[in-house]
Design a protein around this motif. Structure first.
Motif, PDB file in Angstrom:
ATOM      1  N   ASP A 119       0.847  -1.211   0.000  1.00 14.00           N
ATOM      2  CA  ASP A 119       0.000   0.000   0.000  1.00 14.00           C
ATOM      3  C   ASP A 119       0.875   1.251   0.000  1.00 14.00           C
ATOM      4  O   ASP A 119       0.651   2.195  -0.747  1.00 14.00           O
ATOM      5  CB  ASP A 119      -0.880   0.053   1.258  1.00 14.00           C
ATOM      6  N   ILE A 120       1.852   1.227   0.886  1.00 16.72           N
ATOM      7  CA  ILE A 120       2.724   2.400   1.020  1.00 16.72           C
ATOM      8  C   ILE A 120       3.539   2.602  -0.251  1.00 16.72           C
ATOM      9  O   ILE A 120       3.669   3.714  -0.764  1.00 16.72           O
ATOM     10  CB  ILE A 120       3.668   2.240   2.234  1.00 16.72           C
ATOM     11  N   ALA A 121       4.065   1.519  -0.759  1.00 19.90           N
ATOM     12  CA  ALA A 121       4.890   1.606  -1.966  1.00 19.90           C
ATOM     13  C   ALA A 121       4.068   2.162  -3.132  1.00 19.90           C
ATOM     14  O   ALA A 121       4.570   2.958  -3.943  1.00 19.90           O
ATOM     15  CB  ALA A 121       5.458   0.235  -2.313  1.00 19.90           C
ATOM     16  N   ALA A 122       2.814   1.753  -3.218  1.00 20.28           N
ATOM     17  CA  ALA A 122       1.967   2.247  -4.314  1.00 20.28           C
ATOM     18  C   ALA A 122       1.739   3.753  -4.169  1.00 20.28           C
ATOM     19  O   ALA A 122       1.784   4.501  -5.156  1.00 20.28           O
ATOM     20  CB  ALA A 122       0.635   1.510  -4.318  1.00 20.28           C
ATOM     21  N   LEU A 123       1.512   4.199  -2.955  1.00 19.32           N
ATOM     22  CA  LEU A 123       1.284   5.638  -2.737  1.00 19.32           C
ATOM     23  C   LEU A 123       2.566   6.438  -2.944  1.00 19.32           C
ATOM     24  O   LEU A 123       2.534   7.538  -3.506  1.00 19.32           O
ATOM     25  CB  LEU A 123       0.735   5.875  -1.324  1.00 19.32           C
ATOM     26  N   SER A 124       3.669   5.899  -2.508  1.00 18.02           N
ATOM     27  CA  SER A 124       4.919   6.649  -2.696  1.00 18.02           C
ATOM     28  C   SER A 124       5.271   6.710  -4.180  1.00 18.02           C
ATOM     29  O   SER A 124       5.827   7.704  -4.648  1.00 18.02           O
ATOM     30  CB  SER A 124       6.053   6.053  -1.866  1.00 18.02           C
ATOM     31  N   ALA A 125       4.904   5.665  -4.920  1.00 14.50           N
ATOM     32  CA  ALA A 125       5.159   5.699  -6.369  1.00 14.50           C
ATOM     33  C   ALA A 125       4.369   6.835  -7.016  1.00 14.50           C
ATOM     34  O   ALA A 125       4.906   7.602  -7.824  1.00 14.50           O
ATOM     35  CB  ALA A 125       4.785   4.360  -7.001  1.00 14.50           C
ATOM     36  N   VAL A 126       3.102   6.967  -6.643  1.00  8.32           N
ATOM     37  CA  VAL A 126       2.282   8.078  -7.156  1.00  8.32           C
ATOM     38  C   VAL A 126       2.922   9.415  -6.777  1.00  8.32           C
ATOM     39  O   VAL A 126       3.073  10.318  -7.607  1.00  8.32           O
ATOM     40  CB  VAL A 126       0.847   8.011  -6.594  1.00  8.32           C
ATOM     41  N   ALA A 127       3.298   9.508  -5.522  1.00 11.01           N
ATOM     42  CA  ALA A 127       3.883  10.765  -5.036  1.00 11.01           C
ATOM     43  C   ALA A 127       5.165  11.105  -5.802  1.00 11.01           C
ATOM     44  O   ALA A 127       5.291  12.198  -6.362  1.00 11.01           O
ATOM     45  CB  ALA A 127       4.183  10.667  -3.535  1.00 11.01           C
ATOM     46  N   HIS A 128       6.071  10.175  -5.849  1.00 10.04           N
ATOM     47  CA  HIS A 128       7.394  10.472  -6.405  1.00 10.04           C
ATOM     48  C   HIS A 128       7.339  10.700  -7.910  1.00 10.04           C
ATOM     49  O   HIS A 128       8.120  11.477  -8.450  1.00 10.04           O
ATOM     50  CB  HIS A 128       8.368   9.362  -6.028  1.00 10.04           C
ATOM     51  N   ARG A 129       6.424  10.000  -8.574  1.00  8.33           N
ATOM     52  CA  ARG A 129       6.295  10.191 -10.023  1.00  8.33           C
ATOM     53  C   ARG A 129       5.989  11.655 -10.341  1.00  8.33           C
ATOM     54  O   ARG A 129       6.351  12.179 -11.378  1.00  8.33           O
ATOM     55  CB  ARG A 129       5.178   9.289 -10.546  1.00  8.33           C
ATOM     56  N   ARG A 130       5.297  12.314  -9.436  1.00  6.70           N
ATOM     57  CA  ARG A 130       4.915  13.701  -9.686  1.00  6.70           C
ATOM     58  C   ARG A 130       5.740  14.688  -8.872  1.00  6.70           C
ATOM     59  O   ARG A 130       5.377  15.863  -8.751  1.00  6.70           O
ATOM     60  CB  ARG A 130       3.439  13.902  -9.336  1.00  6.70           C
ATOM     61  N   GLY A 131       6.771  14.207  -8.259  1.00  6.35           N
ATOM     62  CA  GLY A 131       7.645  15.107  -7.519  1.00  6.35           C
ATOM     63  C   GLY A 131       7.113  15.497  -6.152  1.00  6.35           C
ATOM     64  O   GLY A 131       7.553  16.486  -5.559  1.00  6.35           O
ATOM     65  N   LEU A 132       6.149  14.748  -5.638  1.00  7.63           N
ATOM     66  CA  LEU A 132       5.647  15.017  -4.286  1.00  7.63           C
ATOM     67  C   LEU A 132       6.406  14.166  -3.277  1.00  7.63           C
ATOM     68  O   LEU A 132       6.992  13.148  -3.624  1.00  7.63           O
ATOM     69  CB  LEU A 132       4.150  14.691  -4.191  1.00  7.63           C
ATOM     70  N   LYS A 133       6.369  14.588  -2.023  1.00  7.61           N
ATOM     71  CA  LYS A 133       6.992  13.838  -0.956  1.00  7.61           C
ATOM     72  C   LYS A 133       5.923  13.031  -0.224  1.00  7.61           C
ATOM     73  O   LYS A 133       4.755  13.430  -0.181  1.00  7.61           O
ATOM     74  CB  LYS A 133       7.650  14.797   0.047  1.00  7.61           C
ATOM     75  N   LEU A 134       6.344  11.918   0.375  1.00  5.61           N
ATOM     76  CA  LEU A 134       5.411  11.127   1.169  1.00  5.61           C
ATOM     77  C   LEU A 134       5.743  11.274   2.656  1.00  5.61           C
ATOM     78  O   LEU A 134       6.844  10.923   3.096  1.00  5.61           O
ATOM     79  CB  LEU A 134       5.460   9.647   0.771  1.00  5.61           C
ATOM     80  N   HIS A 135       4.776  11.801   3.391  1.00  9.45           N
ATOM     81  CA  HIS A 135       4.903  11.947   4.836  1.00  9.45           C
ATOM     82  C   HIS A 135       4.048  10.890   5.522  1.00  9.45           C
ATOM     83  O   HIS A 135       2.934  10.602   5.067  1.00  9.45           O
ATOM     84  CB  HIS A 135       4.421  13.342   5.268  1.00  9.45           C
ATOM     85  N   MET A 136       4.591  10.319   6.584  1.00  5.52           N
ATOM     86  CA  MET A 136       3.803   9.367   7.363  1.00  5.52           C
ATOM     87  C   MET A 136       3.641   9.886   8.780  1.00  5.52           C
ATOM     88  O   MET A 136       4.629  10.181   9.454  1.00  5.52           O
ATOM     89  CB  MET A 136       4.501   8.006   7.387  1.00  5.52           C
ATOM     90  N   ASP A 137       2.384  10.008   9.204  1.00  6.59           N
ATOM     91  CA  ASP A 137       2.080  10.334  10.597  1.00  6.59           C
ATOM     92  C   ASP A 137       2.125   9.028  11.367  1.00  6.59           C
ATOM     93  O   ASP A 137       1.181   8.230  11.317  1.00  6.59           O
ATOM     94  CB  ASP A 137       0.689  10.977  10.677  1.00  6.59           C
ATOM     95  N   GLY A 138       3.218   8.805  12.066  1.00  9.16           N
ATOM     96  CA  GLY A 138       3.406   7.548  12.767  1.00  9.16           C
ATOM     97  C   GLY A 138       3.172   7.671  14.259  1.00  9.16           C
ATOM     98  O   GLY A 138       3.946   7.141  15.052  1.00  9.16           O
ATOM     99  N   ALA A 139       2.114   8.356  14.617  1.00  8.99           N
ATOM    100  CA  ALA A 139       1.796   8.484  16.045  1.00  8.99           C
ATOM    101  C   ALA A 139       1.663   7.098  16.667  1.00  8.99           C
ATOM    102  O   ALA A 139       1.970   6.903  17.840  1.00  8.99           O
ATOM    103  CB  ALA A 139       0.504   9.275  16.228  1.00  8.99           C
ATOM    104  N   ARG A 140       1.183   6.136  15.868  1.00  6.61           N
ATOM    105  CA  ARG A 140       1.079   4.737  16.330  1.00  6.61           C
ATOM    106  C   ARG A 140       1.883   3.825  15.400  1.00  6.61           C
ATOM    107  O   ARG A 140       1.449   2.743  15.026  1.00  6.61           O
ATOM    108  CB  ARG A 140      -0.389   4.316  16.401  1.00  6.61           C
ATOM    109  N   PHE A 141       3.079   4.292  15.043  1.00  6.36           N
ATOM    110  CA  PHE A 141       3.934   3.532  14.126  1.00  6.36           C
ATOM    111  C   PHE A 141       4.287   2.168  14.716  1.00  6.36           C
ATOM    112  O   PHE A 141       4.285   1.148  14.009  1.00  6.36           O
ATOM    113  CB  PHE A 141       5.209   4.346  13.850  1.00  6.36           C
ATOM    114  N   ALA A 142       4.576   2.140  16.010  1.00  7.10           N
ATOM    115  CA  ALA A 142       4.963   0.875  16.643  1.00  7.10           C
ATOM    116  C   ALA A 142       3.833  -0.142  16.554  1.00  7.10           C
ATOM    117  O   ALA A 142       4.061  -1.319  16.263  1.00  7.10           O
ATOM    118  CB  ALA A 142       5.336   1.123  18.105  1.00  7.10           C
TER     119      ALA A 142
END
Lengths: 343, 343, 343, 343
Positions: free
Chosen positions: A153-176
């Protein structure tokens, strides 16, 4: 029986003990101390990558600083309509970024979908001065509905982001909590899947008040140090924040705490199967359980002292509620809640 | 021998102990907990007045939130040219207030003088849209040069402010250090002398990270709660900040700590009288000593491990330095410093 | 054959003539001149109400200043997802308001509906510091799709707004075009229907660059004068903006121009009935025609020199296009367009 | 007898005539029209250099956009304490830059001096997060006291700026008035002397409302187009602003107008030599005359209808006043003023 939030619970005793240890003589202030230096090294080891670490005391500050560093005032951030940055931070991203826009999208289980992100992006004309320019996508892991993004899921979203020069931010308040369910390495769950900046949370999972903005690319760091200072988020006695994070990470303490919380959520979800009228609203991937429950049952639970939040107005005699489990939730509280729910 | 800053030292053990006590079960988050409620009551008792209390974790946040609440984006704040808000916060007041201006004035011993404030104000035309409008005066107590405003000094400045409809803000990062020298009540040193809003500091004097914005008039509170949240300064586990402040205030712990620090500053100042070429630059009213010292002596001290800041470039073989004393500075460090200085 | 926008055309000759008249000797600057004073009186007469008038040179400035005056940085504005403020101003409302949020809603014909506004508002908890607080609703009259709100439509929305303490702002960039269709008085179309603040447009309908923020209640004016100056929108030779507006309003020149433009739109719409494959997408209430047209026809028109904007990507061989008519559009251009469209 | 400001007078008739010419059919909006394109070429020719031209309608907008493009929110701009950006724009630079600081310096004749700039810069520590970072120097040409910087003056300041990586901005609201006195080329008076960005003024010297931000280096342009749009300063019918500037520049109209104004200032200054008690306060380098005049004389002049501003409070029976001359000031007004002054 407090299931209102994981932030209703206190801190891991080992983290408190570390504060006492850290209270030792004089140290350089504003993050130039040894503990903060050690913390950076520890993050780099855990993430198997160069990491630029900026500790702060709230998730709101971490998110807003991360986004303001990535996004100009005339920029836009694509995020889910239920995301914390959109719903629960009183416009902190707009404040820190000087007016960037949050473009909110729908998506099942509080998750962004690559197609809807693509669709939204197609409505913006790159370089047109008439429109705010999308420059980042922000996702929450685990999500605000207790679900998680898979590595794919993340890889697919980052691919969309990076293809267009956007950055991917993750709010990891509950990353653990997400990580222990994913069962992959911190690296796999972040930069290897294309995450550029991570708001690494510890407060909900055992710190008193400690989060960190983690950048995986030096160029993205930009001017965050000025922004953090200017926002009043550079603590003079930084060692006391870094010590919390250091103790949190040490010996997999963070993963152990998250596993406890998640296990309680599973226990709760499993137990609810035998509660009349209880219907889970989402997969229980982390430490939160969302369920529809008859209003009568809800009333009974609250009368008995159970604390939790409604997540939508009552409909047809049932209400969507949220139960959040913490490493510190007494297991008996779950048992008692279930017993009461069964009536 | 660390005299670099009072924030180089850690926390009062009793404050740490209180954190452990506070780590007890579940509590309402975001400041709705019992400890925060109790803290407000305690402040009201100590200040003998209704007080609206907003805990935060840095002095910069306290100052910037206080000022942004008092001053519109097209407003101006009169302050000393050496004030912390003007020199050491990377423009936090401008950030939080959305661009209000700091109008910096000169004044001996880092203190604002009523006449120069009057003169500066006379250059502004009330209501003229061409000029930012002065809406607050900000003073620091104790000042950035270790001096203090007397009650009369404050009263004179608040009279100027109030006569023209301005508010008086006090940056009290070292309020305790000033108070014990003044020998008056907290009320006398604040609202009775005309202070409208006080940034009440605890971090430098024994907390880990705890300050509070105190309003003495309900009307001035305005929308600070939204501003604090939006700035990422509303902590979810607020009890851990409030507990620090509560322990700090309890049993006059704050005054005791300040007295220790001030006494060490006196010891240092007295001892310096017999150091060749040492000349005090300002009265030693609180816990900081500013002195001109021969560069040779300075070199010797640093070589021996003494840490302190230069406060101006060297001139004629001497440099102005700052020595800050903390409740936690070992008295032997002062003795050793003096011995070394004597050569 | 330019149907790209009404701002592609120039100015009413009478307005230019008035500029020449206004160029007469010395006058007080920054809006203290006689023409500006007269303009305010004229607005009051036309709107049959006390009006507070703030001329500016762009619709974006008018909207952003109006909203920033109504809405705090932690506020929110409800508006249509296709509104000019949301889509075409590069975040000017966020810039001027220091980060207020635009909450965008759907609605047929680019119109907000009271029910969806109510629904959106119900998701906000009044006074909760975690959420930006809705403080205004903004509607566009005529809308971005060339439709108009009836008096009842406006009254229904203002009722929703006022019941919850929100203000109603109207983006009247094409107010004249709506008004002549409504066939009511300016008062009926604005404050009598509950509009609190109107961005009164003149540029698209015959001025060179002249708009005005109109407040119908003195209390709402707040600090707009400071905000306008601070945004560089207080012109020193204001008389030249006011003269445009004054000439525009005089002798119903504004209504005459709008009637011409609307009549051309009707002529176009009527003519399109006999164009193969042309389907109107919305009622033609003002001076814009939205229609689906076969891509082949579109190509032929453009090859012949017709200028207009696509409003959506091509779908099934047809594209949604927008044709805007101006008082200055040559009627022959419409004839020629229709002839070409018929093939 | 209006000497209050050059903005009290109207426009050059040729500029008005050009507006009428420009009002011809349809044109691309938002600055994509032919007149705007031609204007850019004309600026390039006149300045003998590639120039990036951004027309706006006020000097405040030009200055604030220029500075916001050069300076981050945590940046600082060094300027004179009497500069227009510091005293007369209600904080527009702070608004547009999101809170950058103006560091105001003293200097005779309202001019910045390289030494005092150096001294001020030495008080900032490059890269220290505690301080706003100086990133630009701004000077006004002609100054707010009617004096001018020589080419050498500018070169000395730009050397200081560039040595430390700062940009040099020139507020040229009265650039033409300075230029005709300097007697050098526009290039010599700007980029060849090290000016990076010029706020090129036309309004005070004959336009209705037309200024332009001129960048001499492509890299400095950065994101000004987004910022201009977002500030409501991108006019839809831009041709009407560009036409003013184009007519202004054509055939040296701007220099002719400035020469007239300056000549009147000389006439006034010369005449004042024979006025009892009149003492010039500054060299008369451009179109403004600053003089100390007996209060009795001032009263007599005002009683007879002369308009001008006091520039300081009365002292010892005399007041510092400002007389501004425009290309449009009737020469007889000067004669009459002098006659009245002589008593």
């Amino acid at each position: 029986m407090n299931f209102a939030s994981d932030n209703a619970y206190g801190a891991l005793p080992d983290i408190l003990a570390r504060l006492v240890e850290a209270n030792n003589g004089a140290a350089a202030s504003y993050g130039l101390d040894d503990i903060t230096t050690r913390l950076s090294r520890r993050f780099a080891e855990i993430f198997e990558h160069e990491v630029f670490v900026y500790p702060v005391v709230t998730g709101t500050a971490a998110n807003a600083l991360a986004l303001a560093t990535l996004v100009p005032p005339y920029g836009a951030v694509l995020c889910h309509g239920e995301s914390h940055i959109a719903c629960d931070e009183c416009g902190a991203p707009e404040f820190f970024s000087h007016g960037a826009r949050l473009v909110t999208l729908e998506g099942a289980d509080a998750k962004l979908e690559p197609q809807s992100v693509e669709r939204a992006l197609s409505r913006f004309e790159k370089g047109s001065v008439h429109q705010q320019q999308p420059t980042a996508i922000s996702i929450t892991q685990a999500t605000e509905r207790g679900t998680i993004y898979s590595q794919n899921d993340i890889a697919a979203l980052s691919a969309v982001a990076h293809r267009r020069g956007l950055k991917l931010h993750m709010d990891g308040a509950r990353f653990a909590n997400a990580l222990v369910t994913l069962g992959v390495s911190p690296a796999d769950a972040s930069w290897r899947a294309g995450v550029d900046v991570l708001s690494f949370g510890a407060t909900k999972n055992g710190a008193l008040a400690a989060e960190a903005v983690l950048f995986f690319n030096r160029a993205d760091v930009a001017d965050i140090e000025f922004r953090r200072k200017r926002a009043g988020h550079l603590l003079s006695k930084m060692r006391f924040v870094s010590a919390q994070l250091d103790a949190y990470l040490e010996g997999d303490r963070w993963l152990t705490a998250a596993r406890s919380a998640n296990a309680l959520a599973q226990k709760m979800a499993t137990g609810l199967a035998s509660v009349d009228g209880a219907i889970l609203a989402h997969p229980v991937d982390a430490n939160a359980v969302f369920l529809h429950l008859p209003d009568q049952t809800i009333a009974r639970l609250r009368a008995a002292g159970a604390a939790f939040h409604d997540w939508a107005p009552s409909e047809n005699g049932k209400t969507l509620i949220r139960l959040v489990l913490s490493f510190a939730t007494p297991p008996e509280a779950v048992d008692r809640f279930l017993a009461l729910a069964r009536g």
